[in-house]
Write an enzyme that holds these catalytic residues in place. Structure first.
Site, short mmCIF file in Angstrom:
data_model
loop_
_atom_site.label_atom_id
_atom_site.label_comp_id
_atom_site.label_asym_id
_atom_site.label_seq_id
_atom_site.Cartn_x
_atom_site.Cartn_y
_atom_site.Cartn_z
N HIS A 60 40.12 -2.07 -38.51
CA HIS A 60 40.17 -0.70 -36.72
C HIS A 60 39.27 -1.14 -35.60
O HIS A 60 38.12 -1.09 -35.92
CB HIS A 60 39.84 0.65 -37.07
N ASN A 93 41.61 -12.61 -33.09
CA ASN A 93 42.55 -13.70 -33.20
C ASN A 93 41.62 -14.63 -33.42
O ASN A 93 40.89 -14.89 -33.28
CB ASN A 93 43.79 -13.02 -32.56
N HIS A 96 51.26 -8.27 -36.82
CA HIS A 96 50.93 -8.83 -37.78
C HIS A 96 51.37 -8.65 -39.86
O HIS A 96 50.09 -8.25 -40.51
CB HIS A 96 49.07 -8.39 -37.93
N TYR A 136 44.89 2.04 -33.76
CA TYR A 136 44.66 1.47 -35.50
C TYR A 136 45.22 2.58 -35.72
O TYR A 136 45.61 2.70 -37.24
CB TYR A 136 43.65 0.09 -34.79
FE1 HDE Z 1 46.10 -5.53 -32.50
N1 HDE Z 1 47.58 -3.86 -33.81
N2 HDE Z 1 47.19 -4.66 -31.00
N3 HDE Z 1 45.59 -6.79 -31.69
N4 HDE Z 1 45.83 -7.23 -33.83
C1 HDE Z 1 47.42 -4.18 -35.14
O1 HDE Z 1 47.27 -2.36 -36.66
C2 HDE Z 1 47.74 -3.36 -31.31
C3 HDE Z 1 45.47 -6.93 -30.68
C4 HDE Z 1 44.59 -7.90 -35.18
O2 HDE Z 1 45.39 -7.76 -40.76
C5 HDE Z 1 48.29 -2.84 -35.75
O3 HDE Z 1 47.31 -1.84 -38.55
C6 HDE Z 1 47.49 -2.96 -29.81
C7 HDE Z 1 44.71 -8.10 -29.85
C8 HDE Z 1 45.30 -7.78 -36.00
O4 HDE Z 1 45.46 -6.11 -40.85
C9 HDE Z 1 48.51 -2.19 -34.76
C10 HDE Z 1 47.01 -3.71 -28.91
C11 HDE Z 1 43.89 -8.48 -31.12
C12 HDE Z 1 45.91 -7.15 -36.64
C13 HDE Z 1 47.38 -3.27 -33.64
C14 HDE Z 1 47.33 -5.22 -30.16
C15 HDE Z 1 44.38 -7.55 -31.96
C16 HDE Z 1 46.14 -6.07 -35.61
C17 HDE Z 1 48.91 -3.27 -36.48
C18 HDE Z 1 46.89 -4.13 -27.09
C19 HDE Z 1 42.76 -9.49 -31.12
C20 HDE Z 1 46.18 -7.49 -38.07
C21 HDE Z 1 49.24 -2.95 -37.81
C22 HDE Z 1 46.15 -2.56 -26.45
C23 HDE Z 1 41.52 -9.05 -30.58
C24 HDE Z 1 44.49 -6.80 -38.74
C25 HDE Z 1 47.63 -2.55 -37.81
C26 HDE Z 1 45.19 -6.88 -40.17
C27 HDE Z 1 47.30 -5.11 -35.99
C28 HDE Z 1 47.90 -2.70 -32.42
C29 HDE Z 1 46.37 -5.98 -29.47
C30 HDE Z 1 44.60 -8.07 -33.28
C31 HDE Z 1 49.66 -1.71 -34.27
C32 HDE Z 1 47.92 -1.29 -29.51
C33 HDE Z 1 44.79 -8.28 -28.74
C34 HDE Z 1 44.02 -9.44 -36.29
O5 HDE Z 1 47.41 -1.13 -34.46
#
Ligand code: HDE
Length: 731
Positions: free
Chosen positions: A348, A157, A84, A371
């Site tokens: 987060h 999402n 993202h 997060y």
């Molecule tokens: Fe994320 N995801 N994600 N994700 N995610 C991040 O956090 C992660 C997942 C989502 O505009 C990271 O600050 C793991 C699903 C959005 O700043 C990180 C898993 C969904 C955003 C991270 C998922 C999301 C992130 C990277 C699987 C939809 C952007 C930067 C277990 C429900 C937020 C950050 C923004 C961002 C980890 C799966 C949505 C690395 C480990 C499912 C919208 O922490």
């Protein structure tokens, strides 16, 4: 808390006034009518020359002004988000329609008169910070609610399910989709070997793959996307009674997409297309709006579905549990500074307030760790919650101390609990005082590293999604898969994907196979497990191919979305000297009145002179504009203008492309010559009845007022995908 600034914060009368804007005010800086200073407040007398030993002499190490400026510059970048990275954000407000107290005690969901400030960031997933907005990808839809009880982040999402069921597979998924590690190609694209290699071995991704291969993955605008919390969460009321909840965002402008060919062209013409669209809409007062929807599922119904509520590759069909619309989100203010706000905001999924809690969805559980961990490296330490955009409007008092870049000056001697020397402060809050209490869920289990068999149905909802699409949408999925797998070099990966597709729908697999010049492998047709390498973890790859008892869900097709408005749609009017002013202005006014944004596009910038000498301002030339940046196009009459445009290759190309991308096209009867210069001249409609216009998407009329009327109705349809029949449309 706040750092001191040289400039006094000034209240901007144009800016909405709420608790978060007030909270941000001491940290905003405005240089107007101020002296240039160093970071330490010393006024700078010369910002053009470094300090040297003589006019032509060497630069002196003593020059603290030069050193400070260069040092700060050297450190201007922070790591981009691992996923993202590319995003755009805006401020806004949320209001609940009616109290939700029967299911949740969350304070911001109680009082319809209360406005909660929010900050919302949209993003693509795979691309780097500088990649194109129009990549085929899921979109992030992250909302930070600054509630009076602390921050609640709904980090969702635009797709309601995910690729994987367990967080432990996330690094693998992301490594597979990111540019390949040897040559860092391709940027912001899933169309490459490593992604499809992984996907072909992960049948649980089948449902999400259908969504990302659909038009949902190439939205027309962030403002025209749905949002989903994906996981099942819990609501808790005053009595700590729990219900399951699925969160939705429903855009009031409907859900719309561009065509894939168009998306690829936009990526060249304006890679900031979505960012610009969001910014322009808010700057012009067209505030984007969504309704917050919830699907409420009683605890007692936990096991009544054909799928597991804890499985994030499943959605709860709206036919089974309707979405109740409980409030409205309005984005009404662009950020002042991209880095300070959009880049530094830290979402987060674990930021919840009393009344909202988690479930044991294993993907959610992993996210709860990830997060904060990622912010520690991205934002440089444990005090990222003190960055203005991340600060809650609720007061913060605890015994956490120190760390890099600490802003808060904590007073007093005690930073431990319990204490007597500090009077026992800060106190713990009882539940009735607003203290967060987790749901007391009964757990009676063995410690086990396994997947629940209730997660093994991998295809029924993928099939439900495919079956729910209109014919044009199905065609787009076939085309997307042919494109993506066509970019894959390893034939074995293509074949393995055909087996996955055959498990979803045999017709789909055959159509994709035809485009790839392959046939669906016979020996493994329908039996996916044979295509999985023998050393793969059998639990992960156990697939059961069930049928969903629901055959079709209307909510899953974008064909059923709202099509009643042209507000904020961009319309091009092609004109040259000699244009008929009336023909141009009557339609322009009608479009503007209906809320569209209209640009006059001409062979050169400046003005075009009308038939009756009116000077008509030109917004874009054929060099700066492109049809892919518009929703519809109109050609007014006027003998000389029409003759010029008919002979102008760029004007004809503009129309050809708009036709190819299935957009509404209108022409004054007197401009027929221009439309006849296009490749679709043989498809111009025989009559101008509304029925024909709404079927073909082309309006030709000699009465500008009637033309305007019909054109507006056609633009509101968004696209005329039927035009793609037969499916080979020339460019
Ligand atoms: Fe994320 N995801 N994600 N994700 N995610 C991040 O956090 C992660 C997942 C989502 O505009 C990271 O600050 C793991 C699903 C959005 O700043 C990180 C898993 C969904 C955003 C991270 C998922 C999301 C992130 C990277 C699987 C939809 C952007 C930067 C277990 C429900 C937020 C950050 C923004 C961002 C980890 C799966 C949505 C690395 C480990 C499912 C919208 O922490």
């Amino acid at each position: 808390m706040a750092t001191k600034n040289t400039a006094k914060p000034t209240a901007d009368p144009k800016q909405p006034d709420n608790a978060k804007t007030k909270e941000l005010a001491p940290n905003t800086e405005e240089s107007t009518a101020q002296f240039l200073t160093t970071n330490h407040g010393v006024k700078v007398n010369d910002d053009q020359n470094s300090l040297k030993a003589g006019e032509r002499g060497a630069t002196l190490l003593e020059d603290f002004i030069l050193r400070e400026k260069i040092t700060h510059f050297d450190h201007e970048r922070i790591p981009e988000r691992i996923v993202h990275a590319r995003g755009s954000a805006a401020h806004g407000v949320f209001k609940v329609y009616k109290s939700m107290s029967s299911v949740t005690r969350a304070g911001f969901l109680q009082d319809p008169s209360k406005e909660t400030p929010v900050f919302v960031r949209f993003s693509t997933v795979a691309g780097s910070r500088g990649s194109s907005d129009l990549a085929r990808d899921a979109r992030g839809f992250a909302v930070k609610f600054y509630t009076e009880e602390g921050n609640f982040d709904l980090v969702g999402n635009n797709i309601p399910v995910f690729f994987i069921q367990d967080a432990i597979k996330f690094p693998d998924l992301i490594h597979a989709v990111k540019p390949e590690p040897d040559n860092e190609m391709p940027q912001a694209a899933s169309a490459h070997d490593t992604f499809w290699d992984f996907i072909s071995l992960m049948p649980e991704s089948a449902h999400m793959v259908m969504w990302v291969m659909s038009d949902r993955a190439i939205p027309r605008s962030y403002r025209m996307m749905e949002g989903f919390g994906v996981h099942t969460f819990r609501f808790l009321n005053e009595k700590n009674e729990s219900t399951f909840v699925k969160f939705h965002w429903k855009p009031l402008l409907g859900v719309h997409a561009v065509a894939w060919d168009e998306a690829q062209n936009i990526s060249g013409k304006d890679p900031d297309f979505h960012r610009r669209d969001l910014w322009d809409a808010i700057a012009s007062g067209n505030f984007p709006e969504w309704e917050l929807g919830v699907q409420i599922i009683p605890e007692a119904d936990e096991h009544k579905f054909e799928f597991d509520l804890l499985d994030p590759t499943k959605l709860v069909p709206e036919e089974l549990v309707p979405v109740q619309r409980i409030g409205k989100l309005t984005l009404n203010r662009n950020p002042d500074n991209f880095f300070a706000e959009t880049e530094q905001v830290a979402f987060h999924v674990g930021h919840v307030v009393p009344g909202i809690d988690f479930t044991n969805d294993p993907l959610l559980q992993g996210r709860l760790f990830s997060y904060t961990d990622t912010q520690l490296i991205r934002l440089g330490g444990p005090n990222f919650h003190e960055i203005p955009i991340n600060r809650p409007i609720a007061p913060v008092h605890n015994n956490q101390r120190d760390g890099a870049m600490r802003q808060t000056i904590n007073k007093g001697k005690t930073s431990y609990n319990p204490n007597t020397l500090g009077g026992g402060c800060p106190f713990q809050a009882k539940a009735m005082e607003g203290g967060f209490t987790s749901y007391t869920e009964r757990i009676d289990a063995k410690k086990i590293r396994e997947r629940s068999p209730s997660f093994f149905d991998h295809f029924s909802q993928a099939r439900l999604f495919f079956n729910s699409q209109s014919d044009p949408e199905k065609n787009h999925i076939v085309d997307a898969l042919r494109f993506e797998l066509g970019k894959v070099q390893a034939i074995a990966v293509r074949e393995r994907m055909l087996v996955v597709l055959a498990n979803i729908d045999k017709g789909l697999a055959n159509e994709v196979a035809y485009g790839l010049g392959l046939s669906v492998p016979k020996k493994i047709d329908g039996t996916l497990n044979q295509s999985i390498p023998a050393d793969a973890n059998p639990q992960t790859y156990e697939s059961v191919n069930k049928e969903s008892s629901l055959l079709k869900s209307d909510a899953l097709s974008m064909a059923n979305t709202i099509k009643d408005s042209i507000a904020t749609r961009k319309v091009a009017i092609l004109a040259a000297d000699g244009v008929n002013e009336k023909s141009l202005n009557v339609v322009k006014q009608a479009l503007t009145k209906a809320g569209a944004v209209v640009d006059v596009i001409a062979p050169k910038l400046g003005i075009v002179t009308g038939e009756h000498d009116a000077a008509i301002p030109v917004q874009q030339s054929f060099l700066t504009a492109a049809s892919v940046l518009y929703d519809a196009v109109y050609v007014p009459g006027g003998t000389n203008s029409v003759a010029t445009l008919a002979a102008e290759a760029n004007a004809v190309h503009f129309l050809n492309e708009a036709f190819k991308h299935c957009k509404a096209i209108a022409g004054d009867e007197a401009a027929r010559q221009v439309l006849e210069a296009t490749y679709f001249s043989k498809k111009l409609p025989e009559d101008n009845s509304l029925e024909t216009v709404l079927r073909e998407g082309i309006v030709i009329h000699d009465d500008a007022a009637k033309l305007g009327d019909q054109f507006i109705k056609a633009i509101a349809q968004h696209r005329f995908w039927e035009r793609e029949k037969p499916r080979r449309v020339p460019a």
